[in-house]
Design an enzyme around this catalytic site. Structure first.
Site, mmCIF file in Angstrom:
data_model
loop_
_atom_site.group_PDB
_atom_site.id
_atom_site.type_symbol
_atom_site.label_atom_id
_atom_site.label_comp_id
_atom_site.label_asym_id
_atom_site.label_seq_id
_atom_site.Cartn_x
_atom_site.Cartn_y
_atom_site.Cartn_z
ATOM 1 N N ARG A 17 -5.467 -18.390 -27.699
ATOM 2 C CA ARG A 17 -6.369 -17.299 -28.078
ATOM 3 C C ARG A 17 -7.480 -17.225 -27.048
ATOM 4 N NH1 ARG A 17 -3.632 -14.697 -30.812
ATOM 5 N NH2 ARG A 17 -3.722 -14.260 -33.022
ATOM 6 N N GLU A 46 -10.536 -9.597 -24.415
ATOM 7 C CA GLU A 46 -9.352 -8.781 -24.639
ATOM 8 C C GLU A 46 -9.700 -7.574 -25.521
ATOM 9 O OE1 GLU A 46 -6.204 -11.745 -25.245
ATOM 10 O OE2 GLU A 46 -5.110 -10.145 -26.240
ATOM 11 N N HIS A 57 -1.101 -10.915 -22.668
ATOM 12 C CA HIS A 57 -0.803 -11.319 -24.054
ATOM 13 C C HIS A 57 0.637 -10.963 -24.458
ATOM 14 C CE1 HIS A 57 -2.960 -12.332 -28.071
ATOM 15 N NE2 HIS A 57 -1.730 -12.806 -28.048
#
Ligand SMILES: NC(=O)c1ccc[n+]([C@@H]2O[C@H](COP(=O)([O-])OP(=O)(O)OC[C@H]3O[C@@H](n4cnc5c(N)ncnc54)[C@H](O)[C@@H]3O)[C@@H](O)[C@H]2O)c1
Length: 316
Positions: A244, A273, A291
């Site tokens: 993450r 992000e 991602h």
């Protein structure tokens, strides 16, 4: 019985649901149109990946909704506790993409030790005029075999990554405060398998002894790797974050890359992000993916069929 798969769903999942009499809508409805769309179309199940947000306002405004499904692991985009309190089913598919993420970690690691992230940027520019210079700059690669991989977070993806590492001939060590011991079964194509018993080391021991470090922890309130952690690593270590954004301090990472502490980083996730920092995107020692850890055809099929079978058993 209508299901809206707002961020898409694999054909295998659609088929399984249709076979049981569900109607699956795959229109991508904009976030602000979602509440009227769900109510007007009498949607009973809303499936999302990471893009669509399912917050309290939507849950309150859509009384006919019975189920929220997340294709994948992290549920940060869904108010899970509130939805459950309101009597909705909330499901996800935690195991479906572990192998895909683990393979992406190795794509970054294999690419990292041979400078592919940079060679792929420079070859189109200078490959024809400066072939010999480029050959020289990328000649100092290393091998993964025989090196130590430190895994921080030894859940489903951490363990899947460890199995690939063992298959490649690496030593694996790990830190996980909630998993003292782990047995790993590494299976081969012909049915043979070898099992390994590992025990968690302290975080410091893992950071100090690893040649490569990969993170597989859930989203946290604080950085797991920051300035203090980089300082105690071996010089020249390679690091991968496919967990993450926000688990690794990107400012400290850039410092560590620039002062040579870290030789390269592989990032699939980013603190800011979906607008990663330009400094990260332009850095010559960072291997980048947007991602896509779980985004293989195989994982999407497993996600689709796993969601479908849970929906069928809960709503039929
Ligand atoms: N890149 C991608 O596309 C992608 C896809 C799927 C999942 N993920 C992310 O990968 C991560 C791991 O997923 P998983 O399925 O393996 O989860 P998991 O719950 O199976 O494993 C997480 C492990 O981390 C451990 N842990 C928690 N806090 C820790 C800490 N501070 N230090 C060390 N260990 C800690 C837990 O004990 C657990 O064993 C999640 O953040 C998930 O969101 C990314």
């Amino acid at each position: 019985m209508k299901i809206l798969a707002n961020d898409g769903i694999a054909q295998s999942g659609i088929q399984a649901l249709e076979n049981e009499g569900f109607e699956v809508l795959t229109t991508t409805v904009a976030q602000e149109q979602l509440i009227p769309y769900i109510n007007e179309n009498e949607i009973i199940g809303l499936l999302v990946r990471s893009a669509t947000k399912v917050r309290k306002d939507l849950i309150d405004a859509c009384p006919n909704l019975k189920l929220i499904g997340r294709g994948g692991v992290g549920m940060d985009n869904i108010d899970v506790a509130y939805a459950k309190e309101k009597g909705l089913y909330v499901i996800n598919t935690p195991a479906a993409s572990s192998e895909s993420v683990a393979e992406l970690v190795f794509a970054h690691l294999f690419g990292g030790v041979r400078y592919l992230y940079d060679a792929n940027r420079q070859m189109p520019l200078d490959g024809d005029s400066k072939f010999k210079q480029l050959k020289k700059s990328y000649a100092g690669g290393t091998e993964l075999r025989g090196k130590t991989l430190g895994v921080i977070g030894f859940g489903r993806i951490g363990r899947a990554t460890a199995k690939i590492a063992l298959g490649v001939g690496m030593k694996v060590i790990y830190f996980d405060p909630f998993l003292e011991k782990a047995s790993l079964e590494v299976s081969f194509f012909d049915g043979q398998s070898v099992s390994f018993d590992l025990a968690s080391l302290s975080k410091e021991e893992v950071l100090q002894s690893s040649d490569f470090i990969t993170l597989h922890v859930p989203a946290q309130k604080e950085y797991v790797i920051g300035q203090k952690e980089f300082a105690i690593m071996k010089d020249g270590v390679g690091i991968v974050n496919a967990a993450r954004g926000g688990v690794v301090d990107e400012v400290a990472l850039v410092d560590a890359l620039e002062n040579g502490k870290i030789s390269f980083a592989g990032l699939d996730v980013f603190e800011s992000e979906p607008n990663p920092e330009i400094k990260i995107l332009m850095h010559p020692k960072i291997s980048l993916t947007p991602h896509i850890g779980a985004a293989t055809g195989e994982a999407q099929n497993r996600i689709g069929t796993e969601l479908a079978s849970q929906i069928i058993s809960l709503l039929k």
